[in-house]
Design an enzyme around this catalytic site. Structure first.
Site, PDB file in Angstrom:
ATOM      1  N   ASP A   1      54.580  72.030  -2.907  1.00 18.20           N
ATOM      2  CA  ASP A   1      53.875  70.913  -3.199  1.00 18.20           C
ATOM      3  C   ASP A   1      53.969  69.708  -2.252  1.00 18.20           C
ATOM      4  O   ASP A   1      54.978  69.455  -1.716  1.00 18.20           O
ATOM      5  CB  ASP A   1      53.947  70.345  -4.721  1.00 18.20           C
ATOM      6  CG  ASP A   1      52.797  69.750  -5.103  1.00 18.20           C
ATOM      7  OD1 ASP A   1      51.865  70.309  -5.498  1.00 18.20           O
ATOM      8  OD2 ASP A   1      52.707  68.485  -5.157  1.00 18.20           O
ATOM      9  N   GLN A   2      52.772  69.220  -1.868  1.00 14.59           N
ATOM     10  CA  GLN A   2      52.753  68.051  -1.149  1.00 14.59           C
ATOM     11  C   GLN A   2      52.027  66.837  -1.608  1.00 14.59           C
ATOM     12  O   GLN A   2      51.021  66.929  -2.259  1.00 14.59           O
ATOM     13  CB  GLN A   2      51.934  68.633   0.242  1.00 14.59           C
ATOM     14  CG  GLN A   2      52.043  67.531   1.402  1.00 14.59           C
ATOM     15  CD  GLN A   2      51.297  68.054   2.688  1.00 14.59           C
ATOM     16  OE1 GLN A   2      50.099  68.057   2.586  1.00 14.59           O
ATOM     17  NE2 GLN A   2      52.199  68.420   3.760  1.00 14.59           N
TER      18      GLN A   2
END
Length: 200
Positions: free
Chosen positions: A72-73
């Site tokens: 995830d970013q």
């Protein structure tokens, strides 16, 4: 000889699929069903790590015996998260606000076999150029980056938005830190250069 465990990427992102394919390990991609709402007071780093683990674990629970990758970013300016714009007008406003700013991208990574979990947060610091409205509009019409944190697709024309990029892992900004991932996979018995079927 024991069979190699199957590898699953817990993502529907075509960018993460392309990145993982560089390691030449056979894998399947499964989209995880995870609520991405931040918790009250949760830091961007904690959010990215929690979601990467949640994505990996939800897929691992349905596929026992597999090695699952979650990622995830979260993008931030001065510690404040920047979301995915969703449409042209929000992306336009976002890039105007980011013009000339230093943006941190937290690219979190988790690998699990359903029991043990390894995780890491790889930080990329990007200095955005000072952007004219004309440049912003041209970029948005060319790329339509409405599903990307910070409206910046660094794997394509978004690189032109940047004045500088600092990171220990050059693929982290695109969404999957391959240097960190390679080390984690080796710890789960899937070293890309020593695995069955690896290039000779």
């Amino acid at each position: 000889m024991p069979s190699q465990p199957s590898l699953i990427l817990a993502s529907s992102s075509r960018y993460r699929k392309e990145l993982l394919s560089r390691l030449r390990l056979p894998f399947t991609a499964i989209s995880p069903d995870v609520d991405e709402t931040p918790q009250p007071g949760e830091s961007p780093e904690a959010l990215a790590l929690r979601l990467s683990v949640a994505k990996a674990m939800v897929v691992a629970s349905a596929h026992p015996g597999s090695i699952v990758i979650g990622s995830d970013q979260v993008a931030t300016v001065d510690g404040q998260p920047i979301g995915k714009p969703g449409d042209f007008s929000r992306a336009q406003a976002q890039l105007r606000a980011l013009s000339g700013q230093m943006v941190e991208f937290h690219s979190a990574l988790a690998v699990t076999d359903g029991q043990r979990v390894e995780k890491a947060d790889i930080v990329t610091r990007c200095r955005f150029r000072r952007l004219s409205d004309r440049a912003i509009d041209a970029y948005l019409r060319a790329e339509e980056p409405y599903d990307t944190a910070g409206s910046a697709k660094a794997e394509s024309l978004g690189i032109a938005l940047m004045e500088s990029i600092q990171s220990d892992d050059p693929t982290a900004i695109i969404g999957l830190p391959l240097i960190a991932l390679t080390g984690m996979l080796a710890g789960f018995g899937l070293p890309p250069l020593d695995a069955p079927g690896a290039p000779a």
